[in-house]
Design a protein around this motif. Structure first.
Motif, PDB file in Angstrom:
ATOM      1  N   GLY A   1       0.788  -1.216   0.000  1.00 32.39           N
ATOM      2  CA  GLY A   1       0.000   0.000   0.000  1.00 32.39           C
ATOM      3  C   GLY A   1       0.819   1.265   0.000  1.00 32.39           C
ATOM      4  O   GLY A   1       1.580   1.535  -0.916  1.00 32.39           O
TER       5      GLY A   1
ATOM      6  N   ASN B   1      -6.407 -13.117   1.140  1.00 30.96           N
ATOM      7  CA  ASN B   1      -6.356 -13.154  -0.323  1.00 30.96           C
ATOM      8  C   ASN B   1      -5.713 -11.911  -0.920  1.00 30.96           C
ATOM      9  O   ASN B   1      -5.142 -11.975  -2.006  1.00 30.96           O
ATOM     10  N   GLU B   2      -5.803 -10.761  -0.236  1.00 25.97           N
ATOM     11  CA  GLU B   2      -5.202  -9.526  -0.753  1.00 25.97           C
ATOM     12  C   GLU B   2      -3.680  -9.650  -0.875  1.00 25.97           C
ATOM     13  O   GLU B   2      -3.054  -8.954  -1.653  1.00 25.97           O
ATOM     14  N   LEU B   3      -3.068 -10.522  -0.081  1.00 20.42           N
ATOM     15  CA  LEU B   3      -1.620 -10.711  -0.108  1.00 20.42           C
ATOM     16  C   LEU B   3      -1.240 -12.036  -0.764  1.00 20.42           C
ATOM     17  O   LEU B   3      -0.207 -12.624  -0.454  1.00 20.42           O
ATOM     18  N   SER B   4      -2.065 -12.504  -1.698  1.00 17.73           N
ATOM     19  CA  SER B   4      -1.789 -13.791  -2.342  1.00 17.73           C
ATOM     20  C   SER B   4      -0.534 -13.752  -3.212  1.00 17.73           C
ATOM     21  O   SER B   4       0.071 -14.786  -3.474  1.00 17.73           O
ATOM     22  N   SER B   5      -0.106 -12.558  -3.627  1.00 19.73           N
ATOM     23  CA  SER B   5       1.099 -12.455  -4.454  1.00 19.73           C
ATOM     24  C   SER B   5       2.387 -12.528  -3.623  1.00 19.73           C
ATOM     25  O   SER B   5       3.471 -12.647  -4.169  1.00 19.73           O
TER      26      SER B   5
END
Length: 182
Positions: free
Chosen positions: A81, A111-115
């Protein structure tokens, strides 16, 4: 060394003697294979390490512990962010799902930090000391169009006036209406 000091500093060479002594004691001498100060008192680095190790505690987590993840900005990479002075130092909390080794842990990331890879070194983790009873669910928070937090006052409980040298400041104690109780 003294001759060079007299030639370089001229008539005020004696005021520079402490600097010459310091530089002599901290420069490497091939005859003793060390600096004179180091030969007398031992390597300073070892002393600093022993002082630091006395206060250092071994860090270890268990599966199921709640931790915060340290986010240090990498040059040119924005992963979490915001960037700049106000970006967060830690994000989370996250649950530890698996211990990979003595210094590596797998986290349950949203899921927002799946990368982002979900295994982290212990130095990037910090135990979360939050109180679960104080967490406010997002459904209970009311936000208006200007992103201001909206609460309704129920009653004024107390009033007082703080007196300064040239002014008076009214102070009001208000009871607010919350879903969790006033």
């Amino acid at each position: 060394m003294l001759r060079a000091c007299v030639i370089d500093f001229g008539s005020g060479w004696e005021t520079h003697l402490p600097l010459v002594e310091f530089s002599y004691n901290n420069s490497y001498h091939t005859s003793i294979q060390a600096a004179p100060f180091e030969a007398l008192y031992g390597p300073a680095q070892d002393r600093h390490k022993s002082y630091a190790d006395k206060r250092r505690k071994p860090l270890e987590f268990q599966v199921g512990d709640i931790v915060l993840l340290k986010v240090s900005p990498w040059k040119g990479v924005i992963r979490f962010g915001k960037r700049g002075k106000l970006n967060p130092r830690y994000i989370g909390p996250f649950e530890i799902t698996k211990r990979i080794g003595p210094v590596a842990y797998e986290l349950n990331l949203p899921n927002e930090l799946s990368s982002v890879h979900n295994v982290f070194h212990i130095s990037n983790l910090k135990k979360c000391l939050s109180d679960e009873t104080l967490v406010i669910p997002l459904e209970e928070i009311h936000i208006d169009k200007k992103l201001n937090f909206v609460e309704e006052p129920v009653e004024i409980m107390d009033r007082e006036t703080k007196k300064l040298k040239l002014s008076k400041i009214p102070i009001v104690k208000v009871r607010w209406n919350l879903r969790r109780g006033p």
